[in-house]
Enzyme design. Structure first.
Site, PDB file in Angstrom:
ATOM      1  N   GLY A 263       2.985   1.633   3.250  1.00 58.07           N
ATOM      2  CA  GLY A 263       3.793   2.679   2.627  1.00 58.07           C
ATOM      3  C   GLY A 263       3.956   3.847   3.567  1.00 58.07           C
ATOM      4  N   SER A 264       3.991   5.040   2.993  1.00 54.80           N
ATOM      5  CA  SER A 264       4.281   6.214   3.814  1.00 54.80           C
ATOM      6  C   SER A 264       3.054   6.625   4.625  1.00 54.80           C
ATOM      7  CB  SER A 264       4.727   7.365   2.911  1.00 54.80           C
ATOM      8  OG  SER A 264       3.701   7.694   2.017  1.00 54.80           O
ATOM      9  N   THR A 265       3.315   7.262   5.758  1.00 55.33           N
ATOM     10  CA  THR A 265       2.225   7.724   6.615  1.00 55.33           C
ATOM     11  C   THR A 265       1.385   8.775   5.892  1.00 55.33           C
ATOM     12  OG1 THR A 265       3.518   7.193   8.561  1.00 55.33           O
ATOM     13  CG2 THR A 265       1.735   8.745   8.883  1.00 55.33           C
TER      14      THR A 265
ATOM     15  N   GLY B 186      -0.887   7.002   3.513  1.00 57.16           N
ATOM     16  CA  GLY B 186      -1.815   6.209   4.333  1.00 57.16           C
ATOM     17  C   GLY B 186      -2.957   7.055   4.877  1.00 57.16           C
TER      18      GLY B 186
ATOM     19  N   GLU C 215      -0.236  -0.189   7.190  1.00 60.68           N
ATOM     20  CA  GLU C 215       1.078  -0.459   7.784  1.00 60.68           C
ATOM     21  C   GLU C 215       1.966   0.681   7.316  1.00 60.68           C
ATOM     22  OE1 GLU C 215       1.647  -2.589   9.970  1.00 60.68           O
ATOM     23  OE2 GLU C 215       0.191  -4.206   9.668  1.00 60.68           O
TER      24      GLU C 215
ATOM     25  N   LYS D 245      -1.669  -3.826  -6.284  1.00 59.31           N
ATOM     26  CA  LYS D 245      -0.997  -2.712  -6.981  1.00 59.31           C
ATOM     27  C   LYS D 245       0.406  -2.609  -6.398  1.00 59.31           C
ATOM     28  CE  LYS D 245       0.023   1.255  -7.032  1.00 59.31           C
ATOM     29  NZ  LYS D 245       1.476   1.500  -7.280  1.00 59.31           N
TER      30      LYS D 245
ATOM     31  N   GLU E 169      11.269   9.544   9.862  1.00 59.86           N
ATOM     32  CA  GLU E 169      11.729   8.300   9.234  1.00 59.86           C
ATOM     33  C   GLU E 169      12.587   8.657   8.015  1.00 59.86           C
ATOM     34  OE1 GLU E 169       8.814   5.774   7.146  1.00 59.86           O
ATOM     35  OE2 GLU E 169       9.692   4.092   8.220  1.00 59.86           O
TER      36      GLU E 169
HETATM   37  P1  NAD Z   1       4.297   5.729  -0.961  1.00 60.77           P
HETATM   38  O1  NAD Z   1       3.483   5.711   0.280  1.00 60.77           O
HETATM   39  O2  NAD Z   1       4.156   6.878  -1.884  1.00 60.77           O
HETATM   40  O3  NAD Z   1       3.997   4.410  -1.851  1.00 60.77           O
HETATM   41  C1  NAD Z   1       3.536   3.162  -1.356  1.00 60.77           C
HETATM   42  C2  NAD Z   1       2.512   2.583  -2.333  1.00 60.77           C
HETATM   43  O4  NAD Z   1       1.367   3.431  -2.401  1.00 60.77           O
HETATM   44  C3  NAD Z   1       3.024   2.470  -3.789  1.00 60.77           C
HETATM   45  O5  NAD Z   1       2.453   1.316  -4.389  1.00 60.77           O
HETATM   46  C4  NAD Z   1       2.441   3.722  -4.431  1.00 60.77           C
HETATM   47  O6  NAD Z   1       2.297   3.599  -5.813  1.00 60.77           O
HETATM   48  C5  NAD Z   1       1.098   3.817  -3.735  1.00 60.77           C
HETATM   49  N1  NAD Z   1       0.504   5.163  -3.729  1.00 60.77           N
HETATM   50  C6  NAD Z   1       1.150   6.358  -3.724  1.00 60.77           C
HETATM   51  N2  NAD Z   1       0.254   7.369  -3.743  1.00 60.77           N
HETATM   52  C7  NAD Z   1      -0.972   6.800  -3.751  1.00 60.77           C
HETATM   53  C8  NAD Z   1      -2.293   7.326  -3.759  1.00 60.77           C
HETATM   54  N3  NAD Z   1      -2.534   8.630  -3.769  1.00 60.77           N
HETATM   55  N4  NAD Z   1      -3.334   6.462  -3.792  1.00 60.77           N
HETATM   56  C9  NAD Z   1      -3.131   5.123  -3.749  1.00 60.77           C
HETATM   57  N5  NAD Z   1      -1.894   4.568  -3.750  1.00 60.77           N
HETATM   58  C10 NAD Z   1      -0.832   5.396  -3.734  1.00 60.77           C
HETATM   59  O7  NAD Z   1       5.784   5.535  -0.549  1.00 60.77           O
HETATM   60  P2  NAD Z   1       7.089   5.952  -1.416  1.00 60.77           P
HETATM   61  O8  NAD Z   1       6.926   7.282  -2.048  1.00 60.77           O
HETATM   62  O9  NAD Z   1       7.409   4.830  -2.293  1.00 60.77           O
HETATM   63  O10 NAD Z   1       8.145   6.100  -0.257  1.00 60.77           O
HETATM   64  C11 NAD Z   1       8.210   7.322   0.462  1.00 60.77           C
HETATM   65  C12 NAD Z   1       8.523   7.093   1.899  1.00 60.77           C
HETATM   66  O11 NAD Z   1       7.501   6.273   2.491  1.00 60.77           O
HETATM   67  C13 NAD Z   1       9.780   6.322   2.203  1.00 60.77           C
HETATM   68  O12 NAD Z   1      10.902   7.108   2.152  1.00 60.77           O
HETATM   69  C14 NAD Z   1       9.482   5.796   3.584  1.00 60.77           C
HETATM   70  O13 NAD Z   1       9.726   6.761   4.553  1.00 60.77           O
HETATM   71  C15 NAD Z   1       8.017   5.491   3.529  1.00 60.77           C
HETATM   72  N6  NAD Z   1       7.750   4.068   3.233  1.00 60.77           N
HETATM   73  C16 NAD Z   1       7.419   3.272   4.249  1.00 60.77           C
HETATM   74  C17 NAD Z   1       7.177   1.930   4.004  1.00 60.77           C
HETATM   75  C18 NAD Z   1       6.816   1.006   5.100  1.00 60.77           C
HETATM   76  O14 NAD Z   1       7.016  -0.194   4.986  1.00 60.77           O
HETATM   77  N7  NAD Z   1       6.222   1.476   6.159  1.00 60.77           N
HETATM   78  C19 NAD Z   1       7.289   1.411   2.731  1.00 60.77           C
HETATM   79  C20 NAD Z   1       7.623   2.270   1.689  1.00 60.77           C
HETATM   80  C21 NAD Z   1       7.838   3.601   1.972  1.00 60.77           C
END
Ligand code: NAD
Length: 457
Positions: free
Chosen positions: A211-213, A216, A233, A158, A359
């Protein structure tokens, strides 16, 4: 379901042009994909390891043959400078090649016991979901995808809402290269819809999330319901520690790349620069021209080092920490007009500042002075995160002491490198759970099975 959940408009972050429209997967789509994946996985796992490896090498060759096309796609959908995008596509290829060898080396153990033979097997998990972010769409997809397939699993990827195009192209290349239908599928869609459906689906054995903490943590909690395997991660707020005994010129010259690469949208960004007070002024004097000479502009230009942020929303997020009008120690240039541009920004601050703790995920670093080694380590560890960090010193003993004392998964000494596909990567604390890459990468996609065979007559 409203209109925007049916499809996502993909926007070039450097121009704000719509470059594609991609249908968004529904929970029904996810359910059907899981069933197809489960079917494909059974035959895939039954293949001889050498045959699985050959399939993955052909997939790697297909990626290699389309490297430039994939890189150009990443320039357009993510705004990455072309030089970076070529590295990213190459990283996906390398992961597939590296993991292919892993399929042939997924050795178990023979453990001495009385009265029989005791052996272990590494069994595949089944269907693995990889939920990827937008900051490094191809590498992060490949970090999960390649070892999971090599270990005999099927993969449902995804991608992030903003960056599904390279993922879709990788899936098409996999089919062209002869990978079985259904084994690797891409499900573009909204996180809370398609992503959540994968997390909750009983047919998904493991979730690999980057993605975001905040998200996660939600995913980990949901995985608990089915004791589903999970690798996380997450974010970082990594320190770059510059001691007075370092080559301060080199440290200052290298610092901009460590927080401006990928426009700071890097979980390993060294966004807290800790500088020993006796060389603080000298370091700042050297840092300013280094930051200002970091080339910002058209991502398609090979000379460009920094492109725009991924989206208007991400720029708002960065601005919520540091408006462009806020006082800064150093501020670079950024194009005006269309595109989600934000200038390189260096702040001087204190360890407890919000900008030094959270972050930001933009091209912003905070410089903080420290007195001695103990204080440097204390400040470095004063965070819930623990992903990366750099230590600049000419004293070998100090380099070793501080490397052991900093609570983070990936450290570099007199360098900012932290990611190689053949060395392990992952976070301490709230930066994540589990490790990716490196020699153990396949193990995270298997269950160890112990079998005792009696030799009694
Ligand atoms: P996010 O965590 O919302 O998204 C990451 C992934 O998770 C995307 O594919 C998203 O569609 C999916 N996702 C979102 N909500 C979900 C849920 N409830 N269930 C399953 N999957 C879900 O990150 P974002 O909103 O794109 O970015 C926000 C912040 O996150 C950034 O500003 C940054 O601080 C952090 N971030 C960190 C990393 C990293 O590599 N550690 C990567 C992206 C973002």
């Amino acid at each position: 379901m409203n209109e925007h959940q049916h499809e996502h408009r993909i926007i070039n972050p450097a121009t704000e042009e719509v470059i594609a429209t991609v249908p968004a997967a529904t929970p029904q789509d996810v359910d059907a994909a899981v069933k197809r994946a489960a079917d494909a996985q059974r035959s895939w796992a039954a293949l001889a390891p050498g045959d699985r490896a050959r399939h993955l090498r052909r997939f790697a060759d297909a990626v290699d043959a389309h490297l430039e096309e994939l890189a150009q796609l990443e320039v357009r959908e993510a705004g990455h400078p072309i030089g970076n995008a070529r590295w990213e596509a190459g990283n996906a290829r390398d992961l597939l090649e590296y993991a292919a060898g892993g399929a042939e080396r997924l050795n178990g153990a023979q453990i001495p016991v009385a009265g029989g033979l005791n052996v272990t097997f590494h069994e595949p998990l089944g269907v693995v979901a990889v939920i990827a972010p937008w900051n490094f769409p191809m590498p992060i997809a490949a970090w999960g995808l390649a070892p999971a397939l090599a270990a005999g699993n099927a993969v449902l990827l995804k991608p992030a809402e903003t960056t599904p195009l390279t993922a879709l192209r990788l899936a098409a290349l996999a089919l062209e290269a002869g990978l079985p239908e259904g084994l690797f599928q891409v499900l573009p869609g909204a996180g809370p819809v398609a992503g959540n459906a994968l997390v909750e689906h009983p047919g998904v054995a493991k979730v690999v999330f980057t993605g975001s903490t905040a998200v996660g943590k939600q995913i980990m909690a949901k995985c608990a319901a089915g004791v589903k395997r999970v690798t996380l991660e997450l974010g970082g707020k990594s320190p770059n520690i510059v001691f007075a005994d370092a080559d301060v010129e080199r440290a200052a010259a290298a610092a901009p790349g460590s927080f401006l690469d990928n426009t700071g949208q890097d979980c390993c960004a060294r966004s807290r620069i800790l500088v020993q007070r006796s060389v603080y002024d000298r370091f700042m004097e050297l840092l300013e021209p280094a930051v200002k000479s970091f080339t910002v502009g058209d991502p398609a230009d090979p000379a460009t080092q920094m492109g725009p942020l991924i989206s208007a929303a991400q720029r708002e997020r960065v601005r919520s920490y540091v408006p462009e009008s806020a006082p800064a120690a150093v501020r670079g240039e950024a194009p005006s007009g269309k595109g989600f541009w934000y200038p390189a920004t260096v702040l001087e601050g204190r360890p407890q500042d919000r900008t030094a703790v959270e972050e930001i995920f933009g091209p912003v670093a905070v410089v903080i002075p420290f007195e001695d080694e103990a204080e440097a380590v204390r400040i470095a560890n004063a965070t819930d995160y623990g992903l990366s960090g750099s230590i600049w010193t000419r004293d070998v003993s100090r380099a070793v002491r501080v490397s052991r004392a900093v609570a983070a998964g990936n450290l570099s000494v007199n360098s900012h490198s932290s990611v190689r596909y053949w060395t392990p990567f992952g976070g301490f604390g709230q930066s994540g759970l589990g490790r990716e890459l490196g020699p153990e990468a396949l193990a995270a996609f298997t269950e160890t099975k112990n079998v005792f065979i009696s030799t009694e007559e």
